[in-house]
Design an enzyme around this catalytic site. Structure first.
Site, short mmCIF file in Angstrom:
data_model
loop_
_atom_site.label_atom_id
_atom_site.label_comp_id
_atom_site.label_asym_id
_atom_site.label_seq_id
_atom_site.Cartn_x
_atom_site.Cartn_y
_atom_site.Cartn_z
N HIS A 215 0.81 -1.22 0.00
CA HIS A 215 0.00 0.00 0.00
C HIS A 215 0.85 1.28 0.00
O HIS A 215 0.62 2.19 -0.80
CB HIS A 215 -0.93 0.03 1.21
CG HIS A 215 -1.72 -1.24 1.39
ND1 HIS A 215 -2.21 -1.97 0.34
CD2 HIS A 215 -2.10 -1.92 2.51
CE1 HIS A 215 -2.87 -3.02 0.81
NE2 HIS A 215 -2.82 -3.02 2.11
N LYS A 315 0.19 0.22 13.70
CA LYS A 315 -1.07 -0.23 14.30
C LYS A 315 -1.14 0.34 15.70
O LYS A 315 -0.12 0.69 16.30
CB LYS A 315 -1.11 -1.76 14.35
CG LYS A 315 -1.13 -2.38 12.96
CD LYS A 315 -2.06 -3.56 12.91
CE LYS A 315 -2.10 -4.20 11.54
NZ LYS A 315 -3.01 -3.57 10.60
C1 BG6 Z 1 -4.43 -4.80 4.81
C2 BG6 Z 1 -3.49 -5.16 5.92
O1 BG6 Z 1 -3.83 -5.05 3.56
O2 BG6 Z 1 -4.77 -3.42 4.90
C3 BG6 Z 1 -4.12 -4.85 7.28
O3 BG6 Z 1 -3.20 -6.57 5.88
C4 BG6 Z 1 -4.59 -3.41 7.32
O4 BG6 Z 1 -3.19 -5.11 8.33
C5 BG6 Z 1 -5.45 -3.08 6.10
O5 BG6 Z 1 -5.32 -3.24 8.52
C6 BG6 Z 1 -5.76 -1.60 6.04
O6 BG6 Z 1 -6.69 -1.35 5.03
P1 BG6 Z 1 -7.67 -0.12 5.09
O7 BG6 Z 1 -8.43 -0.19 3.82
O8 BG6 Z 1 -8.51 -0.32 6.32
O9 BG6 Z 1 -6.82 1.10 5.21
#
Ligand code: BG6
Length: 465
Positions: A215, A315
């Protein structure tokens, strides 16, 4: 997320008449029992958008076939369910990657992998570059690259796609979009959730592999890439790969200057309630896995040389926020009283979608000599401009599933892009190991370890908080 997304696609008329959805897992279920389970998933997620009539017509599309990844006979049953393999199928693997290769080998043996059939895979695709390449090789044995869709759900988010619109749909930013005018870039994904409930997976991966290599690096690519020649999948993805390949390596020699690792200890959650420690959440007596990481990355090319890209994710932080801050250079010479803050373009992707340009103004009022300034934001709140269907907050998977159904790979990650990201991340992880860097503790509910400030202060910058 998957069935609610499909429900929305059905609700909005994006699924073709007769298009079917077959659920699969090892457990035996009748079609009715599976639909009842699926009803719960949809209802929980879509809330007020749940409508009995719409659900009834949606459920008619859904059936179930029990498949054990290792049992070839089950794939023959699946083939039958696909009208002896004559139906065009998009296979969606939301499983542990350990069974990707058995699944694809069995699909192939059952004669289900020829064009136009395609495959969608969810992360994690391996643990490191080596295992990622092994999985990609196994996928390639069954499906050609143009029929392999790797999901990064961030690319399905409206605001992430909006970054492309912001950069390439406006002329005003491009002349400023380089080291000439930009001093630093910060990209933050902070979450309030902990690692609870998925400790086994998370503890083996940590923040760098769970969030940075996919991401955060995707966001970095969208900020840093050159204008693509078109919006075609190849044009966009090739520009992103070039950015990934230009990232300055992180090695044992610079690891302490360029990265920070943290792990949350007991503290508070966003409601003020007690939050357990990371070790407690992942049910481990000890662990060296980071739940927070910050990295000072550098894109070594003409456009960006010398501009730090500060990336951070964690987190159990104080707030849930995904934000990109582009900080422009300071005035070369100030003629005003007091300091003039550098302009900033702040793009908030989550939880609200907002773009703000911080600009200096004259502070209103009388003055006796000099002109004091104040900083104010030109603000665009995207949600204020949405109405009707567009006002519904979409699940990122809706766009991605629709694109996979329409055979449009633009928002999926291609193999060389994924492997380039892995290569860079593996460098950091190896350096952490070689130069043993233990994660620094931070209290749950804080914004990461205090040591993170050394990363930015070293370059006379500070985190945008
Ligand atoms: C996921 C991760 O790809 O993305 C998670 O494995 C994380 O750990 C999540 O919480 C976050 O996604 P979003 O869409 O809630 O920002």
């Amino acid at each position: 997320m998957l069935f609610p997304s499909l429900y929305y696609l059905h609700m909005e008329g994006f699924l073709a008449p007769g298009q079917r959805i077959i659920g699969s897992s090892r457990s035996p279920h009748t079609d009715e029992a599976f639909r009842a389970k699926m009803r719960g998933w949809v209802q929980d997620r879509v809330g007020d958008y749940f409508d009995e009539k719409t659900f009834a017509t949606f459920a008619e599309r859904v059936s179930y076939v029990s498949v054990d990844a290792k049992d070839h006979n089950d794939f023959l049953t699946l083939r039958e369910a696909l009208h002896d393999g004559k139906d065009e199928a998009v296979f969606y693997l939301s499983t542990s990657p350990d069974i990707f290769s058995s699944l694809t080998a069995n699909l192939k043996e059952a004669g289900l992998t020829d064009a136009p059939n395609r495959i969608v895979v969810e992360k994690p695709i391996g643990h490191d570059l080596k295992s990622c390449m092994e999985i990609n090789n196994a996928l390639a044995e069954a499906f050609s690259e143009d029929r392999t869709f790797r999901i990064d759900h961030y690319l399905g988010k409206e605001t992430v796609q909006n970054l492309i619109a912001l950069r390439f749909g406006n002329t005003i930013f491009e002349p400023l979009w380089s080291a000439v005018s930009i001093d630093s870039v910060q990209i933050t994904i902070s979450e309030t959730v902990g690692a609870e409930g998925r400790g086994g997976y998370y503890d083996a991966y940590g923040a760098i592999r769970d969030m940075v290599q996919n991401h955060l690096l995707q966001l970095l690519c969208l900020v840093a890439m050159e204008p693509p020649a078109s919006l075609s999948a190849d044009a966009v993805r090739n520009e992103k790969v070039k950015v990934l390949r230009s990232l300055a390596p992180i090695t044992a020699a610079n690891i302490n200057e360029k990265t920070i690792r943290g792990q949350y200890s007991e503290g508070f959650d966003e409601t003020g309630g007690r939050a357990a420690s990371y070790l407690n959440d992942v049910e481990a007596a000890t662990s060296d896995t980071e739940s927070y990481t910050a990295i000072a990355a550098e894109v070594q090319n003409w456009r960006w040389a010398g501009v730090p890209f500060y990336l951070q994710t964690g987190k159990r932080m104080s707030e849930r926020k995904t934000e990109i801050v582009i900080s422009f250079r300071c005035l070369p010479h100030s003629i005003f009283q007091g300091p003039a803050s550098p302009n900033e373009l702040i793009i908030v992707l989550q939880p609200k979608e907002e773009i703000t340009l911080q600009i200096m103004n004259k502070r209103p009022g009388l003055t006796e000599g000099g002109m004091p300034l104040q900083e104010l934001g030109l603000n665009l709140s995207l949600s204020d401009h949405l109405s009707g269907k567009a006002a519904r907050r979409r699940i990122a998977y809706e766009q991605l599933i629709l694109d996979a159904l329409n055979n449009n790979p633009s928002l999926f990650v291609q193999r060389d892009e994924q492997e380039a990201a892995r290569r860079w991340i593996d460098g950091s992880v190896e350096a952490w190991i070689q130069h043993y860097v233990a994660p620094k503790p931070y209290r749950a509910g804080a914004n990461g370890p205090s040591a993170k400030h050394t990363l930015t202060e070293r370059n006379k910058h500070s985190w945008h908080e």
